[in-house]
Design a protein around this motif. Structure first.
Motif, PDB file in Angstrom:
ATOM      1  N   PHE A 204       6.450  -3.793  15.001  1.00 21.21           N
ATOM      2  CA  PHE A 204       5.595  -4.728  14.268  1.00 21.21           C
ATOM      3  C   PHE A 204       6.363  -6.013  13.950  1.00 21.21           C
ATOM      4  N   LEU A 205       7.572  -5.870  13.466  1.00 23.49           N
ATOM      5  CA  LEU A 205       8.382  -7.043  13.116  1.00 23.49           C
ATOM      6  C   LEU A 205       8.641  -7.920  14.341  1.00 23.49           C
ATOM      7  N   LEU A 206       8.825  -7.315  15.504  1.00 25.15           N
ATOM      8  CA  LEU A 206       9.044  -8.085  16.719  1.00 25.15           C
ATOM      9  C   LEU A 206       7.810  -8.886  17.125  1.00 25.15           C
TER      10      LEU A 206
ATOM     11  N   VAL B 190       2.611   5.715  23.026  1.00 26.70           N
ATOM     12  CA  VAL B 190       1.448   4.973  22.508  1.00 26.70           C
ATOM     13  C   VAL B 190       1.713   4.727  21.028  1.00 26.70           C
ATOM     14  N   PRO B 191       2.257   3.565  20.672  1.00 25.75           N
ATOM     15  CA  PRO B 191       2.697   3.334  19.290  1.00 25.75           C
ATOM     16  C   PRO B 191       1.553   3.013  18.328  1.00 25.75           C
ATOM     17  N   VAL B 192       0.682   4.002  18.109  1.00 26.34           N
ATOM     18  CA  VAL B 192      -0.376   3.883  17.112  1.00 26.34           C
ATOM     19  C   VAL B 192       0.123   4.486  15.806  1.00 26.34           C
ATOM     20  N   TYR B 193      -0.087   3.770  14.694  1.00 24.52           N
ATOM     21  CA  TYR B 193       0.309   4.304  13.391  1.00 24.52           C
ATOM     22  C   TYR B 193      -0.857   4.144  12.423  1.00 24.52           C
TER      23      TYR B 193
ATOM     24  N   PRO C   5      -5.667  -3.272  20.867  1.00 24.25           N
ATOM     25  CA  PRO C   5      -5.853  -1.917  21.380  1.00 24.25           C
ATOM     26  C   PRO C   5      -5.365  -1.782  22.809  1.00 24.25           C
ATOM     27  N   VAL C   6      -5.251  -0.540  23.265  1.00 27.17           N
ATOM     28  CA  VAL C   6      -4.689  -0.283  24.589  1.00 27.17           C
ATOM     29  C   VAL C   6      -5.687   0.518  25.419  1.00 27.17           C
TER      30      VAL C   6
ATOM     31  N   MET D 299      -3.519   1.585  14.056  1.00 28.73           N
ATOM     32  CA  MET D 299      -2.948   0.264  14.309  1.00 28.73           C
ATOM     33  C   MET D 299      -1.862   0.291  15.377  1.00 28.73           C
ATOM     34  N   MET D 300      -1.963  -0.637  16.324  1.00 28.03           N
ATOM     35  CA  MET D 300      -0.865  -0.939  17.238  1.00 28.03           C
ATOM     36  C   MET D 300       0.005  -2.024  16.601  1.00 28.03           C
TER      37      MET D 300
END
Length: 415
Positions: free
Chosen positions: A92-94, A269-272, A364-365, A358-359
């Motif tokens: 997220f920070l990136l 799949v970086p969903v949080y 979304p992917v 959230m990605m």
């Protein structure tokens, strides 16, 4: 072709509709007793291309950091050492540079515009009723300073096709008579006539019934996905606690649980989950709002859903915790009373908390991931209701091998 859709939220149900309309034999698997029992059960009700700005941005970075030590903000972060949370936060920070924020916003806006066309075409075709209004949404501000900043912010997406009108308090009250009595509290706003509202739960359950009746979609409720049976580069069956379900293709639309399944089968799949709160309250017919709105200074959204007022607020990073307490709704009720005096009785409110998938970049992917017949349609975050039908139609195109109607740049999964 036998297609199995995993997840019965608005995203998965929309995908099932478009896939079945293509002639596939579709089965939808859902762990709850009905569709729309998770994230899609209750949200702000806004179908809003105007809210397509990516969360990850330089401003969000500042807010994210402040939320670590200021508990009364609209964004709340419970810091923890969960490696998945830490990995997501780093990603997220990136994404919080202005260049990435602009790029992600343009992708979201493109999908949101397309999805709005899809949902309206679907309703025109089916007559599906879901307490919708195509009257636009007001994004309003309580100070001149925040109004000027908000108008500049909305101007970026206006340059990319969103119709907006910058309004003073008199014009705002004319557009929304429900705010006329308190217009002195508001400096002005941005009116987005292309936005609209509707109840995602009513929509999802109505669409599921139509999908069953018209296209033969099978629904397996109270069934939990436990894994996939893979042979070579293909998925042969979906494994569940009720036994395997054979398939020729699989679509993953498990909302905040998408990453949990993905990790078990070696897919990143970086969903949080990000928790949001809503209250749904009966509203007096002659009071309250006539369209959707967002109090941008208090970060509270609302919509008029028939004879109900839906209020939504807060983005809380608390893992998979769906619990809530009365104090979580105090600011929401206070704002509702301030804006629409005499319109609601909060003692009759139906309270709810759910998790947005959230990605890190808020986009979304979609598309194939690792296996030749495994497709993703997930990670829609805070505007999943807005983007669901566009994503479903895009997924049906990808499964069919057709060229999608929408430019897929930035939307497809990259291994």
């Amino acid at each position: 072709m036998r297609v199995v859709v995993l997840g019965g939220g608005v995203v998965g149900t929309a995908a099932a509709w478009y896939l079945a309309k293509d002639g596939h034999e579709v089965t939808l698997i859902e762990r709850h007793a009905d569709v729309a029992c998770g994230t899609s059960q209750s949200n702000a009700g806004l179908v809003s291309p105007g809210d397509s700005t990516a969360w990850a941005s330089p401003a969000a970075l500042v807010t994210f950091i402040k939320s670590l030590y200021k508990p009364d903000m609209g964004i709340k972060v419970r810091f923890n050492l969960d490696p998945n949370f830490l990995a997501w936060t780093w990603r997220f920070l990136l994404q919080c540079t202005q260049a990435r924020a602009n790029a992600n916003t343009e992708v979201k806006l493109r999908l949101a515009f397309y999805a709005r066309e899809c949902i309206n075409a679907l309703q025109d075709e089916t007559g599906l009723a879901y307490d919708d209004k195509r009257k636009g949404i007001l994004y309003f501000y309580r100070s001149q300073q925040s109004l000027e900043a908000g108008a500049k912010h909305m101007g970026y997406i206006a340059e990319r096709g969103l119709k907006i009108e910058i309004v003073d308090r008199e014009r705002l009250a004319a557009l929304e008579p429900g705010l006329a009595a308190v217009k002195h509290q508001i400096a002005g706003g941005v009116y987005s006539p292309m936005d609209q509202t509707g109840d995602s739960c009513l929509f999802t359950r109505g669409l599921a019934e139509l999908a069953r009746e018209r296209h033969g979609v099978q629904f397996r409720f109270n069934t939990t996905v436990t894994g996939l049976d893979v042979e070579g580069d293909r998925v042969k069956a979906v494994l569940t606690d009720q036994g395997p379900v054979a398939c020729d293709a699989v679509v993953v639309s498990l909302g905040p649980e998408s990453s949990l399944l993905a990790r078990r089968i070696g897919i990143d799949v970086p969903v949080y989950p990000v928790k949001g709160y809503t209250a749904t309250i009966p509203v007096n017919d002659d009071k309250g709002p006539t369209m959707g709105g967002v109090d941008e200074d208090r970060l509270i959204a609302y919509s008029r859903l028939g004879n109900r007022l839906r209020i939504a607020s807060t983005a809380e990073f608390a893992g998979y915790d769906r619990s809530y307490k009365p104090a979580d709704f105090t600011t929401m009720f206070k704002t509702a009373h301030d804006l629409f005096p005499g319109a609601i009785d909060e003692s009759k409110a139906v309270l709810w908390a759910g998790l947005r998938p959230m990605m890190p970049g808020s986009v979304p992917v979609h598309g194939r991931a690792r296996y030749a017949n495994l497709y993703l349609d997930t990670g829609h975050g805070h505007v999943g209701w807005t983007m669901a039908c566009g994503s479903g139609k895009l997924t049906a195109d990808l499964v069919a091998g057709r060229r999608p109607e929408i430019d897929t740049t930035g939307l497809l999964y990259r291994n």
